[in-house]
Design a protein around this motif. Structure first.
Motif, PDB file in Angstrom:
ATOM      1  N   LYS A  12      43.382  51.298  42.363  1.00 40.78           N
ATOM      2  CA  LYS A  12      42.329  50.323  42.060  1.00 40.78           C
ATOM      3  C   LYS A  12      41.269  50.315  43.158  1.00 40.78           C
ATOM      4  CE  LYS A  12      40.451  46.796  39.952  1.00 40.78           C
ATOM      5  NZ  LYS A  12      39.670  46.929  38.747  1.00 40.78           N
TER       6      LYS A  12
ATOM      7  N   ARG B 110      35.309  36.894  35.248  1.00 39.46           N
ATOM      8  CA  ARG B 110      36.596  36.966  35.957  1.00 39.46           C
ATOM      9  C   ARG B 110      36.529  37.910  37.154  1.00 39.46           C
ATOM     10  NH1 ARG B 110      41.315  35.267  36.585  1.00 39.46           N
ATOM     11  NH2 ARG B 110      43.183  36.491  36.473  1.00 39.46           N
ATOM     12  N   GLN B 111      35.726  38.945  37.087  1.00 37.63           N
ATOM     13  CA  GLN B 111      35.613  39.912  38.172  1.00 37.63           C
ATOM     14  C   GLN B 111      34.911  39.338  39.390  1.00 37.63           C
ATOM     15  OE1 GLN B 111      36.454  43.309  38.429  1.00 37.63           O
ATOM     16  NE2 GLN B 111      37.690  43.140  36.599  1.00 37.63           N
TER      17      GLN B 111
ATOM     18  N   MET C 207      37.875  40.653  45.826  1.00 34.16           N
ATOM     19  CA  MET C 207      36.944  41.656  45.304  1.00 34.16           C
ATOM     20  C   MET C 207      35.507  41.147  45.377  1.00 34.16           C
ATOM     21  SD  MET C 207      36.446  43.267  41.473  1.00 34.16           S
ATOM     22  CE  MET C 207      38.111  43.826  41.288  1.00 34.16           C
TER      23      MET C 207
ATOM     24  N   SER D 281      41.386  44.011  45.505  1.00 34.54           N
ATOM     25  CA  SER D 281      41.412  44.701  44.215  1.00 34.54           C
ATOM     26  C   SER D 281      41.104  43.776  43.040  1.00 34.54           C
ATOM     27  CB  SER D 281      42.765  45.382  44.005  1.00 34.54           C
ATOM     28  OG  SER D 281      43.798  44.411  43.939  1.00 34.54           O
ATOM     29  N   SER D 282      41.042  42.458  43.299  1.00 37.15           N
ATOM     30  CA  SER D 282      40.719  41.530  42.208  1.00 37.15           C
ATOM     31  C   SER D 282      40.322  40.172  42.772  1.00 37.15           C
ATOM     32  CB  SER D 282      41.927  41.359  41.277  1.00 37.15           C
ATOM     33  OG  SER D 282      42.994  40.756  41.972  1.00 37.15           O
TER      34      SER D 282
END
Length: 84
Positions: A57, A3-4, A35, A30-31
Motif C-alpha cells: 500500500k 474516506r481517503q 495518509m 496507509s489510510s
C-alpha cells in the motif's frame, strides 16, 4: 470529506513555510488521518517518510503521489514497512 482524506483540507497550509524542505515521518500512513497528514505534508514541500504495516500500500501511495518522480513542486517521499 471522503474516506481517503478525513483531515480537513488545507488545515496545515498555515505551516507551509515551516515544513517545506524538512523531513517528516508519519506512521499509520496507509489510510485514514495518517495518509491525509502525509499527503498534506508532501504537498507543502516536506520530505515525507511514510510508514505502515502494508509495504504494498505504501509503495502504491508513493507512486501515486510522485507518478513521474517529479518533486519540483512537492517534497520527496520514501516509504518503509513498520509496526509500531
Amino acid at each position: 470529506m471522503d474516506r481517503q482524506s478525513d483531515f480537513p483540507p488545507g488545515q496545515l497550509r498555515r505551516y507551509g513555510r515551516r515544513v517545506s524542505g524538512r523531513t517528516v515521518v508519519v506512521t499509520g500512513a496507509s489510510s485514514g488521518i495518517g495518509m491525509a497528514l502525509a499527503r498534506e505534508f508532501h504537498e507543502l514541500g516536506a520530505n515525507v517518510v511514510i510508514g505502515a504495516r502494508s509495504e504494498d500500500k505504501l509503495r502504491e501511495l508513493a507512486r501515486e503521489w510522485e507518478p513521474d518522480g517529479d518533486t519540483s513542486r512537492t517534497g520527496r517521499i520514501a516509504y518503509m514497512a513498520v509496526d509500531v
